[in-house]
Design a protein around this motif. Structure first.
Motif, PDB file in Angstrom:
ATOM      1  N   TYR A  16      11.974  12.908  -5.021  1.00 17.15           N
ATOM      2  CA  TYR A  16      12.170  12.153  -3.791  1.00 17.15           C
ATOM      3  C   TYR A  16      10.833  11.953  -3.085  1.00 17.15           C
ATOM      4  O   TYR A  16      10.091  12.907  -2.857  1.00 17.15           O
ATOM      5  N   GLY A  17      10.563  10.739  -2.711  1.00 13.99           N
ATOM      6  CA  GLY A  17       9.308  10.443  -2.039  1.00 13.99           C
ATOM      7  C   GLY A  17       9.321  10.881  -0.592  1.00 13.99           C
ATOM      8  O   GLY A  17      10.365  10.979   0.046  1.00 13.99           O
ATOM      9  N   LEU A  18       8.160  11.154  -0.072  1.00 14.86           N
ATOM     10  CA  LEU A  18       8.004  11.534   1.332  1.00 14.86           C
ATOM     11  C   LEU A  18       7.468  10.330   2.101  1.00 14.86           C
ATOM     12  O   LEU A  18       6.381   9.845   1.795  1.00 14.86           O
ATOM     13  N   PRO A  19       8.173   9.827   3.101  1.00  9.52           N
ATOM     14  CA  PRO A  19       7.643   8.715   3.898  1.00  9.52           C
ATOM     15  C   PRO A  19       6.339   9.121   4.584  1.00  9.52           C
ATOM     16  O   PRO A  19       6.255  10.184   5.197  1.00  9.52           O
ATOM     17  N   VAL A  20       5.340   8.280   4.447  1.00  9.85           N
ATOM     18  CA  VAL A  20       4.032   8.541   5.045  1.00  9.85           C
ATOM     19  C   VAL A  20       3.684   7.380   5.967  1.00  9.85           C
ATOM     20  O   VAL A  20       3.642   6.223   5.530  1.00  9.85           O
ATOM     21  N   PHE A  21       3.439   7.693   7.237  1.00  8.84           N
ATOM     22  CA  PHE A  21       3.094   6.667   8.220  1.00  8.84           C
ATOM     23  C   PHE A  21       1.689   6.922   8.754  1.00  8.84           C
ATOM     24  O   PHE A  21       1.313   8.059   9.037  1.00  8.84           O
ATOM     25  N   VAL A  22       0.935   5.857   8.903  1.00  6.36           N
ATOM     26  CA  VAL A  22      -0.387   5.930   9.530  1.00  6.36           C
ATOM     27  C   VAL A  22      -0.323   5.121  10.821  1.00  6.36           C
ATOM     28  O   VAL A  22      -0.156   3.900  10.791  1.00  6.36           O
ATOM     29  N   VAL A  23      -0.443   5.816  11.941  1.00  5.92           N
ATOM     30  CA  VAL A  23      -0.405   5.154  13.245  1.00  5.92           C
ATOM     31  C   VAL A  23      -1.734   4.457  13.478  1.00  5.92           C
ATOM     32  O   VAL A  23      -2.797   5.083  13.432  1.00  5.92           O
ATOM     33  N   SER A  24      -1.680   3.151  13.708  1.00  2.50           N
ATOM     34  CA  SER A  24      -2.912   2.381  13.838  1.00  2.50           C
ATOM     35  C   SER A  24      -2.665   1.140  14.687  1.00  2.50           C
ATOM     36  O   SER A  24      -1.609   0.511  14.582  1.00  2.50           O
ATOM     37  N   MET A  25      -3.634   0.800  15.510  1.00  8.30           N
ATOM     38  CA  MET A  25      -3.522  -0.435  16.281  1.00  8.30           C
ATOM     39  C   MET A  25      -3.544  -1.628  15.325  1.00  8.30           C
ATOM     40  O   MET A  25      -4.289  -1.629  14.340  1.00  8.30           O
ATOM     41  N   PRO A  26      -2.727  -2.639  15.599  1.00  9.08           N
ATOM     42  CA  PRO A  26      -2.571  -3.776  14.680  1.00  9.08           C
ATOM     43  C   PRO A  26      -3.883  -4.415  14.218  1.00  9.08           C
ATOM     44  O   PRO A  26      -4.023  -4.770  13.054  1.00  9.08           O
ATOM     45  N   ALA A  27      -4.853  -4.542  15.110  1.00  6.45           N
ATOM     46  CA  ALA A  27      -6.090  -5.236  14.754  1.00  6.45           C
ATOM     47  C   ALA A  27      -7.258  -4.263  14.528  1.00  6.45           C
ATOM     48  O   ALA A  27      -8.420  -4.655  14.560  1.00  6.45           O
ATOM     49  N   SER A  28      -6.946  -2.998  14.274  1.00 11.08           N
ATOM     50  CA  SER A  28      -7.998  -1.995  14.145  1.00 11.08           C
ATOM     51  C   SER A  28      -8.832  -2.197  12.883  1.00 11.08           C
ATOM     52  O   SER A  28      -8.298  -2.471  11.791  1.00 11.08           O
ATOM     53  N   ASP A  29     -10.156  -2.047  13.027  1.00  8.51           N
ATOM     54  CA  ASP A  29     -11.038  -2.162  11.865  1.00  8.51           C
ATOM     55  C   ASP A  29     -11.037  -0.879  11.034  1.00  8.51           C
ATOM     56  O   ASP A  29     -11.722  -0.780  10.014  1.00  8.51           O
ATOM     57  N   ARG A  30     -10.272   0.131  11.475  1.00 11.67           N
ATOM     58  CA  ARG A  30     -10.179   1.373  10.714  1.00 11.67           C
ATOM     59  C   ARG A  30      -9.247   1.245   9.508  1.00 11.67           C
ATOM     60  O   ARG A  30      -9.248   2.100   8.626  1.00 11.67           O
ATOM     61  N   ARG A  31      -8.451   0.215   9.478  1.00 15.87           N
ATOM     62  CA  ARG A  31      -7.435   0.086   8.430  1.00 15.87           C
ATOM     63  C   ARG A  31      -8.033  -0.044   7.036  1.00 15.87           C
ATOM     64  O   ARG A  31      -7.452   0.442   6.059  1.00 15.87           O
TER      65      ARG A  31
END
Length: 283
Positions: A16-31
Motif C-alpha cells: 500500500y502506498g503512502l500519500p506524500v504531500f509537499v506544501v508549496s505556494m502555487p508559483a514558488s520557484d522551490r518546486r
C-alpha cells in the motif's frame, strides 16, 4: 502528479502506498528543486497548494483566524504568513478526515531528502510505535532528545529509544516546533484539526509540536533524516513584521517554559513514586 515519469512510489511491505504531500505556494520557484530531489530518491508525491497568507483580506482573515483568542492565550498576533501556513496544514488534516486517509507524509518545499526517506516509508509500520499520532522525520529538537536518551533512567520514559539504522526513534515530551517533514496518522490529524477549528488559533508548528496543547502522542527520529534547506523563509519577515520580537517576548517565553516545567514535573513525580515516596506528593 508533479513528478517525472521515471519516479516510482515507495510502498510498504503490504503493497500500500503512502500519500506524500509537499506544501508549496502555487508559483514558488522551490518546486523545481522538489521535483528533482524527490525523483532522485524515488518518492512520488503531490504538491499541495499552500494558502498565501499575505493575500488574505481582512474579511477573509477574520473568518479563519481568531485573533482575540490568540492575543489572550499567546500574548502575540500571528502574522498573515503564519496564518497561511497553519491553514495549509489544516486543509491537509481536513482532507484526511473527509477522505478517511489513515496516514500521510507531509513536507514543506524547503526540504532536502536523504536515502533513508524511502526506507522509512517502506518500514514505517514496523518502525513507528502503534500509539504514534505524529512522527517527526525532520526537526530541530533532536539535540535535546539525545540528552533524553542518555538520561532515560532519570526521565523514566515509558517507551525506550528504538534503534533503526543509524537513527534512534524516541518519544517527544516537550515542545518540538517543526512542520517541514513529518508523518501523521488519521488520529493525529483529527486531534490537530480539533484544536484549529472552527478558526486557527496556533501556528502550524505549534499544533504539531505542542503535545500539551493538542493532546497527541509524538515521536521523532534522532538524527533527522530530512534536512531543512538554507533558503529565505516565507514566514519570517514576509509581512514586514520582525518575527524575532515574538520569539523573544518575555510573556511568550514564560508561557513556553511554564508548560515545559509542567511536563518535567510529571517525570519528577514518577521518580518519587518509583522509589516509594508517592505518599508525600499525593497529599
Amino acid at each position: 502528479m508533479n513528478t517525472p515519469k521515471n519516479t516510482k512510489l515507495s510502498v510498504n511491505k503490504d503493497g500500500y502506498g503512502l500519500p506524500v504531500f509537499v506544501v508549496s505556494m502555487p508559483a514558488s520557484d522551490r518546486r523545481d528543486h522538489i521535483v528533482r530531489d524527490f525523483a532522485t530518491h524515488g518518492v512520488a508525491f503531490k504538491f499541495f497548494d499552500a494558502v498565501v497568507g499575505r493575500d488574505l483580506t481582512s474579511d477573509e482573515k477574520s473568518k479563519v483566524y481568531d485573533n482575540t483568542w490568540v492575543q489572550k492565550a499567546w500574548h502575540k498576533e500571528l502574522t498573515n504568513a503564519e496564518i497561511g501556513c497553519a491553514l495549509s496544514h489544516k486543509h491537509i488534516y481536513q482532507k484526511m478526515v473527509d477522505e478517511n486517509i489513515c496516514e500521510v507524509l507531509i513536507f514543506e518545499d524547503d526540504v532536502e531528502l536523504s536515502a533513508d526517506v524511502p526506507m522509512f516509508i517502506e518500514n514505517r509500520h514496523s518502525l513507528v510505535p502503534k500509539d504514534a499520532d505524529i512522527c517527526f522525520i525532520g526537526g530541530r529538537d533532536h539535540q535535546f532528545l539525545k540528552l533524553q536518551k542518555r538520561l532515560k533512567w532519570f526521565f523514566l520514559r515509558k517507551t525506550p529509544f528504538k534503534r533503526w539504522r543509524k537513527c534512534y526513534i524516541g518519544k517527544a515530551y516537550r515542545l518540538a516546533a517543526c512542520t517541514y517533514a513529518y508523518y501523521i496518522t488519521l488520529s493525529g490529524a483529527k486531534k490537530c484539526l480539533a484544536k484549529q477549528s472552527p478558526k486557527v488559533i496556533y501556528g502550524a508548528d505549534g499544533v504539531t509540536g505542542d503535545m500539551l496543547f493538542t493532546g497527541h502522542t509524538a515521536y521523532t527520529l534522532i538524527p533527522p533524516i530530512v534536512k531543512e534547506r538554507k533558503v529565505p523563509s516565507t514566514i519570517e519577515g514576509i509581512d514586514g513584521v520582525d518575527y524575532s520580537v515574538y520569539v523573544t517576548s518575555p510573556l511568550v517565553i514564560v508561557n513556553i517554559y511554564v508548560r515545559m516545567l509542567i511536563v518535567e514535573f510529571s517525570y519528577i513525580k514518577a521518580l518519587f513514586i518509583k522509589f516509594g515516596y508517592g505518599a508525600y506528593i499525593q497529599k
